[in-house]
Design a protein around this motif. Sequence first.
Motif, PDB file in Angstrom:
ATOM      1  N   ASP A 210       0.831  -1.205   0.000  1.00 39.71           N
ATOM      2  CA  ASP A 210       0.000   0.000   0.000  1.00 39.71           C
ATOM      3  C   ASP A 210       0.867   1.257   0.000  1.00 39.71           C
ATOM      4  O   ASP A 210       1.619   1.508   0.940  1.00 39.71           O
ATOM      5  CB  ASP A 210      -0.911  -0.016   1.223  1.00 39.71           C
ATOM      6  CG  ASP A 210      -2.006   1.045   1.144  1.00 39.71           C
ATOM      7  OD1 ASP A 210      -1.828   2.039   0.399  1.00 39.71           O
ATOM      8  OD2 ASP A 210      -3.027   0.906   1.834  1.00 39.71           O
ATOM      9  N   ASN A 213       0.759   3.873   2.899  1.00 40.63           N
ATOM     10  CA  ASN A 213       1.341   3.535   4.199  1.00 40.63           C
ATOM     11  C   ASN A 213       2.856   3.666   4.151  1.00 40.63           C
ATOM     12  O   ASN A 213       3.472   3.634   3.085  1.00 40.63           O
ATOM     13  CB  ASN A 213       0.977   2.097   4.602  1.00 40.63           C
ATOM     14  CG  ASN A 213      -0.498   1.930   4.900  1.00 40.63           C
ATOM     15  OD1 ASN A 213      -1.202   2.901   5.181  1.00 40.63           O
ATOM     16  ND2 ASN A 213      -0.977   0.705   4.835  1.00 40.63           N
ATOM     17  N   THR A 214       3.441   3.787   5.320  1.00 41.45           N
ATOM     18  CA  THR A 214       4.900   3.767   5.417  1.00 41.45           C
ATOM     19  C   THR A 214       5.387   2.325   5.312  1.00 41.45           C
ATOM     20  O   THR A 214       4.592   1.378   5.368  1.00 41.45           O
ATOM     21  CB  THR A 214       5.364   4.361   6.754  1.00 41.45           C
ATOM     22  OG1 THR A 214       4.889   3.521   7.827  1.00 41.45           O
ATOM     23  CG2 THR A 214       4.817   5.772   6.940  1.00 41.45           C
ATOM     24  N   GLN A 217       4.369   0.538   8.444  1.00 43.63           N
ATOM     25  CA  GLN A 217       2.934   0.246   8.484  1.00 43.63           C
ATOM     26  C   GLN A 217       2.564  -0.923   7.597  1.00 43.63           C
ATOM     27  O   GLN A 217       1.594  -1.634   7.863  1.00 43.63           O
ATOM     28  CB  GLN A 217       2.146   1.494   8.080  1.00 43.63           C
ATOM     29  CG  GLN A 217       2.144   2.595   9.118  1.00 43.63           C
ATOM     30  CD  GLN A 217       1.526   3.886   8.603  1.00 43.63           C
ATOM     31  OE1 GLN A 217       1.503   4.143   7.391  1.00 43.63           O
ATOM     32  NE2 GLN A 217       1.015   4.705   9.502  1.00 43.63           N
ATOM     33  N   ASN A 218       3.330  -1.140   6.542  1.00 47.83           N
ATOM     34  CA  ASN A 218       3.086  -2.276   5.655  1.00 47.83           C
ATOM     35  C   ASN A 218       3.734  -3.558   6.170  1.00 47.83           C
ATOM     36  O   ASN A 218       3.705  -4.582   5.482  1.00 47.83           O
ATOM     37  CB  ASN A 218       3.617  -1.974   4.249  1.00 47.83           C
ATOM     38  CG  ASN A 218       2.693  -1.048   3.475  1.00 47.83           C
ATOM     39  OD1 ASN A 218       1.480  -1.150   3.571  1.00 47.83           O
ATOM     40  ND2 ASN A 218       3.274  -0.132   2.709  1.00 47.83           N
TER      41      ASN A 218
END
Length: 812
Positions: A210, A213-214, A217-218
């Motif tokens: 994604d 997202n960072t 975060q992924n």
Amino acid sequence: MSSQSVTSTSSTLFLVAIFVCFSLSSSRNPNFMQKGSSLSVEDNSDLLISADNTFACGFYSVGENAYCFSIWFTNSKEKTVVWMANRDKPVNGKGSRVSLLRDGAFVLTDVDGSTTWETNTGTTDVQKAELLDNGNLVLMDSSGKILWQSFDFPTDTLLPHQPITRSKKMISRLGRGNYSAGYFNFYFDNDNVLRLMYDGPDTSTLYWPDVDNTVTQNGRTGYNNTRIAVLDDMGRFLSSDSLQFNASDLGFGIKRRLTIDYDGNLRLYSLNNGTGLWTITWEALLQPCLVRGICGRNGICISTPKLPRCSCLPGYEMTDPSNWNAGCKPRFSITCSQSQQLKFVEFQHMNFYGNDINIYSNKTLDWCKKKCKEDCQCQAFNYRLTGEVKCHLKAALFNGCKSSTVKVSTYLKLPLNIEISEYIILNDTNLTCSSRGYKVPVTGFSSTYMARGKKLRWVYLYCFASAVGVIEFIFLASGWWFLFRRHDVLVAVEEGYRALTSQFRTFSYTELKKATKSFKEELGRGASGVVFKGVLADERVIAVKKLGDAYQMEEVFRAEVSTIGKINHMNLVRMWGFCSESKHRLLVYEYVENKSLDKLLFSENFLGWKERFKVALGTAKGLAYLHHECLEWVIHCDVKPENILLDGEFEPKISDFGLSKLFQKGFNNSKFSRIRGTKGYMAPEWASNLPITAKVDVYSYGVVILELVKGIRLSNWVVEDGEDQEAELTRFVRVVKRKIQSEEATWIEDVVDTRLNGQFSRTQIAKMVEIGISCVEEDRNKRPTMDSIVQALMACEDVSRIRTPDNLSVII
């Protein structure tokens, strides 16, 4: 007989014996070829076959009189190709050959003698070329040392034990049946993270993981310099950036491949040896329209319950009718002249990602229209109402997506004279995304043949890659040892597997007993078992179903549960795992807080109409996914309000799907009849012993959707004079049909739940009644499919706005 005659006869027999031996040895396909030998395109049996007969290597037809030197699975139904040497420059079907020359070079030559492809192994001590059992084509010296290998030059597929590293990239095919290099790449990016990227002729864009997202975060990490990832024999994929996933059929003895398909999705496949067909056991993107660039410039990817579809925007047409990658071209022109009259056409639930001229916050819709009109570069703008109001001015229209989950409207700028008919519906071509089955174009090359393809892209990489081949091999071997041999790393790997995005795993009975406090808090019970609430050690709230004793033997049960565990949809209750120990059979689900539909629909705290329609649509989407989209076709067999759970936003989640797969086949007792369905919701074919199809779920759904309208149990029976007379459903349908046929103006008010006090949509009521009646037809062939039901409901999902061709939206 003279000694001379004897000698002559002996010599003749000796020569015959040698000839016979030679004939026998040459009649089979060896797995290697010696220096000085070659394979011819004109001999279909001129192949290298791996010792275990899994892989074959030779010339593969890619068009009319066009061939590529390739490796493929011998046991797959369509000879699935896993590697190609000359994918962008096929050779002629006559006179072409691949040869292992005396100087050690491995060379592919065309009919005119020109070199199409070669390894950079000339002047080396190459003695033979061999196709290994893992699908790796290698060139080795006399001591068995590998001097070159196909594993270092992947095309669109990765095989078990074939590492992907910083110097390697997987590139998709161009289309179905078109083996030329396409536009989708799987590679390690500069931040050390494995990514999927669309690299087309007009634009390049990342789309997985994604992009919003960072890295953290992924679930990835950029703190690695090794940049190495590999798929093992068990079906486990492990990468140095912390990407980890499992095949849903995890285990040894299965032939697998990881492929970036021509539609841009990365998928893990397993081969069914019996049928020769492939099964998807993992995929990167569950929503295909999230793949960027799939429909080209000015194209829109439309999410449907079946396959996604590509469409051109109004005023546009396909650039190349045979290829969606080329996108769409306008049938109009917009100038910068102030005198040109323009208009904006609104499309709800549509977004174009990227290519922003500018982003403005907290601006009115009219302000955004004015701004886009004044900017010659602006072709459209996105307007987001959820959260902070934003408008994104677009200089180009790439990566368009239309879906009910998209909370953005797109306003397309068009000349005023462009007519938009049919309530501004897209010019849907009914073509699925990416090109499929189109006629092979003619491509000119130096030699005389017809073929597909684009110009050669990769030749310049060979010198560099081959030069560092030996060093990289040593590096990879060291990396392999550190990743898989050391005990502490193995422990970390196993922990990583338990944190996969699917979160699907095996639980111990002791663990679930502790989580449920010895199965203390009961949530409900039914024919299939009892459900208890629990809390795992990681504080996740769960629902644990203890199944009865009529379920599969452990080995079969585990296999069936693994199939169900890979099913994932927002309108299906997520299964997180299972327990199969001794006689215990338990399923672990996510906990859904708002109880089941029956508790809210048939009680004093009844559902409002907005929530009821949401339940109808969401339930239809979940069943459509089971019937048409999920990796293995599943019939629920017991659709009813008790099996439809509601989350905090009243989004429905279907539970107990797949239980019929788990039930002991041939188990002969009363429980089996109960698990097939519930009286009042069961389709007539259950009693008629007809073959069970997905239409049994359609029937049950029809009962549920009519109950949502009426607000009472239609599955009950009407009792008169102490005897069962007829089902409430039968009477309801008969009355409604009579009222509709007599054109009673108030028929909707007569059939709808009176507790709603007129707070409902007449359009939605009429559509739901129409769908419900068609679903409960006794003749199953007259019932609709779930995907058509989804489309019908989505068409009236937002009835507060009616579209007209002249003024774009009218509020009612």
